[in-house]
Design a protein around this motif. Structure first.
Motif, PDB file in Angstrom:
ATOM      1  N   ILE A   1       0.819  -1.208   0.000  1.00 42.43           N
ATOM      2  CA  ILE A   1       0.000   0.000   0.000  1.00 42.43           C
ATOM      3  C   ILE A   1       0.856   1.262   0.000  1.00 42.43           C
ATOM      4  CG2 ILE A   1      -1.759   1.271   1.298  1.00 42.43           C
ATOM      5  CD1 ILE A   1      -2.739  -1.433   2.340  1.00 42.43           C
ATOM      6  N   MET A   2       2.009   1.216   0.645  1.00 43.06           N
ATOM      7  CA  MET A   2       2.869   2.378   0.755  1.00 43.06           C
ATOM      8  C   MET A   2       3.215   2.976  -0.610  1.00 43.06           C
ATOM      9  SD  MET A   2       6.658   2.764   2.341  1.00 43.06           S
ATOM     10  CE  MET A   2       7.452   2.074   0.924  1.00 43.06           C
ATOM     11  N   PHE A   3       3.380   2.142  -1.610  1.00 45.02           N
ATOM     12  CA  PHE A   3       3.792   2.618  -2.923  1.00 45.02           C
ATOM     13  C   PHE A   3       2.681   3.402  -3.627  1.00 45.02           C
ATOM     14  CE2 PHE A   3       6.530  -0.934  -1.847  1.00 45.02           C
ATOM     15  CZ  PHE A   3       7.745  -0.267  -1.868  1.00 45.02           C
ATOM     16  N   PHE A   4       1.421   3.156  -3.269  1.00 45.87           N
ATOM     17  CA  PHE A   4       0.336   3.988  -3.767  1.00 45.87           C
ATOM     18  C   PHE A   4       0.447   5.384  -3.149  1.00 45.87           C
ATOM     19  CE2 PHE A   4      -1.173  -0.226  -4.677  1.00 45.87           C
ATOM     20  CZ  PHE A   4      -1.809  -0.081  -5.888  1.00 45.87           C
ATOM     21  N   GLY A   5       0.872   5.440  -1.886  1.00 41.22           N
ATOM     22  CA  GLY A   5       1.103   6.729  -1.251  1.00 41.22           C
ATOM     23  C   GLY A   5       2.231   7.491  -1.913  1.00 41.22           C
ATOM     24  N   VAL A   6       3.286   6.780  -2.317  1.00 38.94           N
ATOM     25  CA  VAL A   6       4.392   7.422  -3.041  1.00 38.94           C
ATOM     26  C   VAL A   6       3.883   8.010  -4.353  1.00 38.94           C
ATOM     27  CG1 VAL A   6       6.584   6.971  -4.229  1.00 38.94           C
ATOM     28  CG2 VAL A   6       6.177   5.988  -1.969  1.00 38.94           C
ATOM     29  N   GLY A   7       3.029   7.280  -5.044  1.00 42.41           N
ATOM     30  CA  GLY A   7       2.436   7.783  -6.289  1.00 42.41           C
ATOM     31  C   GLY A   7       1.595   9.030  -6.044  1.00 42.41           C
ATOM     32  N   CYS A   8       0.850   9.054  -4.938  1.00 40.28           N
ATOM     33  CA  CYS A   8       0.050  10.238  -4.597  1.00 40.28           C
ATOM     34  C   CYS A   8       0.946  11.441  -4.332  1.00 40.28           C
ATOM     35  CB  CYS A   8      -0.808   9.962  -3.366  1.00 40.28           C
ATOM     36  SG  CYS A   8      -2.251   8.940  -3.668  1.00 40.28           S
ATOM     37  N   LEU A   9       2.050  11.228  -3.625  1.00 34.23           N
ATOM     38  CA  LEU A   9       2.955  12.343  -3.332  1.00 34.23           C
ATOM     39  C   LEU A   9       3.573  12.887  -4.616  1.00 34.23           C
ATOM     40  CD1 LEU A   9       4.654  11.116  -0.032  1.00 34.23           C
ATOM     41  CD2 LEU A   9       2.712  12.682  -0.319  1.00 34.23           C
ATOM     42  N   ALA A  10       3.903  12.022  -5.557  1.00 30.82           N
ATOM     43  CA  ALA A  10       4.434  12.480  -6.844  1.00 30.82           C
ATOM     44  C   ALA A  10       3.364  13.271  -7.602  1.00 30.82           C
ATOM     45  CB  ALA A  10       4.910  11.292  -7.675  1.00 30.82           C
ATOM     46  N   ALA A  11       2.125  12.805  -7.550  1.00 28.09           N
ATOM     47  CA  ALA A  11       1.031  13.532  -8.206  1.00 28.09           C
ATOM     48  C   ALA A  11       0.798  14.880  -7.520  1.00 28.09           C
ATOM     49  CB  ALA A  11      -0.245  12.695  -8.197  1.00 28.09           C
ATOM     50  N   ALA A  12       1.024  14.961  -6.212  1.00 24.86           N
ATOM     51  CA  ALA A  12       0.883  16.230  -5.489  1.00 24.86           C
ATOM     52  C   ALA A  12       1.887  17.250  -5.991  1.00 24.86           C
ATOM     53  CB  ALA A  12       1.043  16.008  -3.988  1.00 24.86           C
ATOM     54  N   ILE A  13       3.102  16.801  -6.282  1.00 24.25           N
ATOM     55  CA  ILE A  13       4.120  17.704  -6.814  1.00 24.25           C
ATOM     56  C   ILE A  13       3.687  18.237  -8.176  1.00 24.25           C
ATOM     57  CG2 ILE A  13       6.497  17.817  -7.674  1.00 24.25           C
ATOM     58  CD1 ILE A  13       7.190  15.762  -5.430  1.00 24.25           C
ATOM     59  N   VAL A  14       3.180  17.352  -9.021  1.00 28.73           N
ATOM     60  CA  VAL A  14       2.697  17.782 -10.341  1.00 28.73           C
ATOM     61  C   VAL A  14       1.516  18.737 -10.178  1.00 28.73           C
ATOM     62  CG1 VAL A  14       1.651  17.004 -12.499  1.00 28.73           C
ATOM     63  CG2 VAL A  14       3.551  15.732 -11.508  1.00 28.73           C
TER      64      VAL A  14
END
Length: 158
Positions: free
Chosen positions: A30-43
């Protein structure tokens, strides 16, 4: 956007909540979905109206981090248990028992529940649903595959 919840904040909060959810769920996925969300937050902070790009970055970063970093992260954070474990079985205790939920055919891969998660398993002989099996080791080529043998009814301690 003039609202309090701007796109970057929504992605960021979702990422933090998803990463916190990993604490309650086994499997270290599940943690890696959170990493994807954080990357999308930067965008989203740079391009708040480019929702399609944000979703694309979320998907790509999630898949990339899941496929490349999971094995490394499991080695770093999971570790090994001390005492009573065979070195070649990692943290899987030889002799532990599992209840078979779906019948296993001898020599064929199946799935069993062990320590609250589903594991791949291979049995030495056919094992019917409802029977108990004993872990005899782990597959050398696939350390997440349990090797099982059927425990005869009334055979041994629980």
């Amino acid at each position: 956007m003039t609202s309090f919840l701007s796109p970057w904040l929504i992605w960021f909060l979702a990422g933090v909540l998803i990463m916190l959810a990993e604490l309650g769920a086994p499997g270290f996925v599940i943690m890696f979905f959170g990493v994807g969300c954080l990357a999308a937050a930067i965008v989203a902070a740079v391009a708040p109206d480019a929702f399609a790009v944000q979703v694309g970055v979320f998907i790509v970063v999630t898949l990339f981090s899941l496929l490349t970093l999971r094995k490394v992260a499991v080695r770093v954070f999971v570790g090994r248990s001390e005492g009573g474990m065979q070195e070649d079985t990692g943290n899987v205790q030889v002799g532990a028992r599992v209840r078979i939920e779906v019948p296993l055919q001898a020599g064929r891969h199946g799935r069993v529940r062990f320590r609250g998660t589903m594991w791949t398993a291979v049995a030495q002989e056919d094992i019917a649903a409802g029977e108990e099996a004993e872990i005899t080791g782990v597959d050398r080529n696939n350390r997440s595959c349990l090797l099982l043998r059927r425990v005869p009814a009334g055979g041994g301690e629980n």
